[in-house]
Design an enzyme around this catalytic site. Structure first.
Site, PDB file in Angstrom:
ATOM      1  CG  ASP A  47      -5.597  -2.871  -4.700  1.00  0.00           C
ATOM      2  OD1 ASP A  47      -6.478  -2.156  -4.186  1.00  0.00           O
ATOM      3  OD2 ASP A  47      -4.371  -2.690  -4.520  1.00  0.00           O
ATOM      4  CG  HIS A  64      -4.679  -3.078  -0.926  1.00  0.00           C
ATOM      5  ND1 HIS A  64      -4.303  -2.211  -1.932  1.00  0.00           N
ATOM      6  CD2 HIS A  64      -4.183  -2.542   0.219  1.00  0.00           C
ATOM      7  CE1 HIS A  64      -3.634  -1.193  -1.420  1.00  0.00           C
ATOM      8  NE2 HIS A  64      -3.538  -1.379  -0.115  1.00  0.00           N
ATOM      9  CB  SER A 114      -0.962  -0.026   1.194  1.00  0.00           C
ATOM     10  OG  SER A 114      -2.043   0.843   0.994  1.00  0.00           O
TER      11      SER A 114
END
Length: 486
Positions: free
Chosen positions: A429, A453, A177
């Site tokens: 994602d 993700h 991320s």
């Protein structure tokens, strides 16, 4: 009790959903890289995990500022060889670091194979790493990606000495991320310290108007439930839109979606309505982003939501959306009060009741990244107003634009000049729309079909898809080749 975040199933996370407090701006409360229950590899040897604190400078850009603070980190040296020539670093992101990651995750499998010592460094201003007395707007000026990267550089230099690592030690950074972006950027900015990186689900392009996020969500819904599911979702939101336009409709929404407060009686009813839209779309976005995360048989996924939305026996589409909301909120009332959100986000204390890390992440989006997931009913102005209302009137559109431009200028956006980095994305994602999805001569990119993700960062599982298994092999080979090179 160990000092890491509780290990939660996807369903347990969703049971605590209270609108914006749990999922906002594409981020779960506490951060996007979370440990999940049900993974056998969570049973690890915590006796080898050390928690420690590193004295870090507050402002790396000002050598005359000698203020320091304590930054938390973890160490696991059970796999390191006598040569001590391989070091792995998991970079902390927009949430609390967890010692659970020191005994589980794909990177631990790689560490065992390549005899690496493992470190995890918590990001400044998140978790227990508090650089300043509070989170006032003045103090948050030191919360930037540049300062975080400098933290990593100073940390690596100190660990080389403290743990008597080889003069030829190769540091490999891991991040998912926002921390995935940091993993790429630290190799770019400090190549003499970091030899290579694995960057997962990294939104390396800062962008104010991130409407593509919802485009991916709708593609995921279509892939899962076909045109019928997508059509039902769109019809439901159109029906909600019509109901918001008069008092009678708003009263129906109050009952239908079990709102905590009647928006017709609010002094900020227009903003409350936008929060309602944002929360309802977040039900789908949050599941799309983490659909069947880690491959496990979790209770709620896109199949669950689509099955509800195409169920004609529930009545019109808006009723089906209400059923989704009922499931996602675990029967709790839905808080859509804009004034309540602003009040909680203005709390500058470290023990505030705002979402864990929420004020900090809002600040970073207002000053560095944007990332505003806009739609026709959730306009850009709504997010900019939040920046001003939370952090002060000077945080306007111009400031956000300057911050986004600066970030892309510093790191290159989708065209970074960096080597020895493998970029990994999941096609499900929504964040992959701002990431590296194609290989170049400088770096490889892996897009894992139907993956969510940061899914590749979790421990291998019997539920892994073939695409995920192949990606794991490619990542391991990439790391192995880096460590073999001169």
């Amino acid at each position: 009790m160990r000092g890491f975040l509780p290990l939660l199933t996807c369903f347990a996370i969703l049971q605590n959903v209270r609108g914006w407090r749990e999922f906002s701006r594409g981020r779960w409360n506490g951060g996007n890289l979370r440990l999940l229950e049900g993974d056998d590899s969570i049973i690890g040897d915590f006796e080898n995990v050390i928690t420690d604190w590193f004295t870090q400078y507050l402002d790396h850009s000002n050598p005359t500022d000698d203020r320091t603070w304590k930054q938390r980190y973890y160490v696991n040296d059970q796999y390191v060889s006598k040569r001590r020539d391989v070091a792995f670093l998991m970079i902390g992101g927009e949430g609390e670091a967890s010692d659970g990651w020191m005994v589980q995750g794909a990177w631990i499998n790689y560490a065992e194979k390549f005899n690496a010592i493992c470190f995890q460094l918590e990001h400044r201003y998140y978790g227990e790493s508090h650089p300043t007395a509070d989170m006032s707007t003045e103090n948050l000026q030191y919360l930037t990606s540049e300062q975080a990267l400098a933290d990593i550089a100073y940390f690596i230099q100190e660990m080389n000495v403290k743990y008597e690592l080889s003069p030829n030690v190769k540091w490999i950074a891991f991040g998912g991320s926002y921390a995935g972006s940091l993993a790429a950027w630290v190799r770019q900015k400090y190549p003499h310290l970091v030899y290579g990186s694995m960057s997962a689900s990294a939104p390396v392009l800062a962008k104010i108007n991130f409407s593509e996020y919802h485009t991916v969500v709708y593609e995921d819904l279509k892939d899962t439930g076909g045109d019928k599911c997508v059509s039902a979702v769109k019809q439901a939101f159109n029906q909600v839109d019509l109901m918001t336009r008069d008092i009678a409709g708003q009263r129906k929404l109050y009952k239908l979606f079990h709102l905590c407060d009647n928006i017709t009686e609010s002094t900020s009813s227009s903003e409350d309505i936008v929060i309602l839209f944002d929360t309802l779309r977040g039900h789908f976005a949050g599941i799309a982003q983490f659909n069947k995360k880690n491959g496990g048989p979790h209770n709620i996924n896109l199949d669950t939501l689509c099955n509800i939305m195409v169920n004609d026996t529930l009545g019109p589409e808006v009723n089906r959306l209400a059923a989704v909301n009922y499931l996602m909120t675990a029967h709790r009332c839905l808080d859509c009060k804009y004034d309540t959100m602003i009040s909680e986000m203005r709390d500058v204390s470290w023990d505030s009741e705002a979402p864990v890390g929420g004020r900090q992440w809002y600040y970073q989006t207002c000053t560095d990244f944007g990332f505003y997931q806009t739609t026709d009913r959730i306009p850009l102005d709504f997010f900019i107003k939040q920046c001003s209302d939370i952090f002060g009137p000077k945080f306007n559109l111009t400031i956000v634009e300057r911050g986004v431009q600066r970030t892309n200028t510093l790191y290159g956006g989708l065209n970074p000049s960096v080597t020895n980095v493998i970029f990994v994305q999941g096609s499900y994602d929504p964040w992959h729309a701002l990431g590296i999805n194609k290989s170049t001569k400088l770096y490889p990119a892996v897009v894992i079909d139907s993956a969510s993700h940061c899914e590749n960062m979790y421990s291998p599982s019997v539920y892994d898809s073939e695409a995920l298994r192949q990606a794991r092999i490619q990542i391991e080979e990439f790391i192995g080749n880096l460590l073999k090179s001169a």
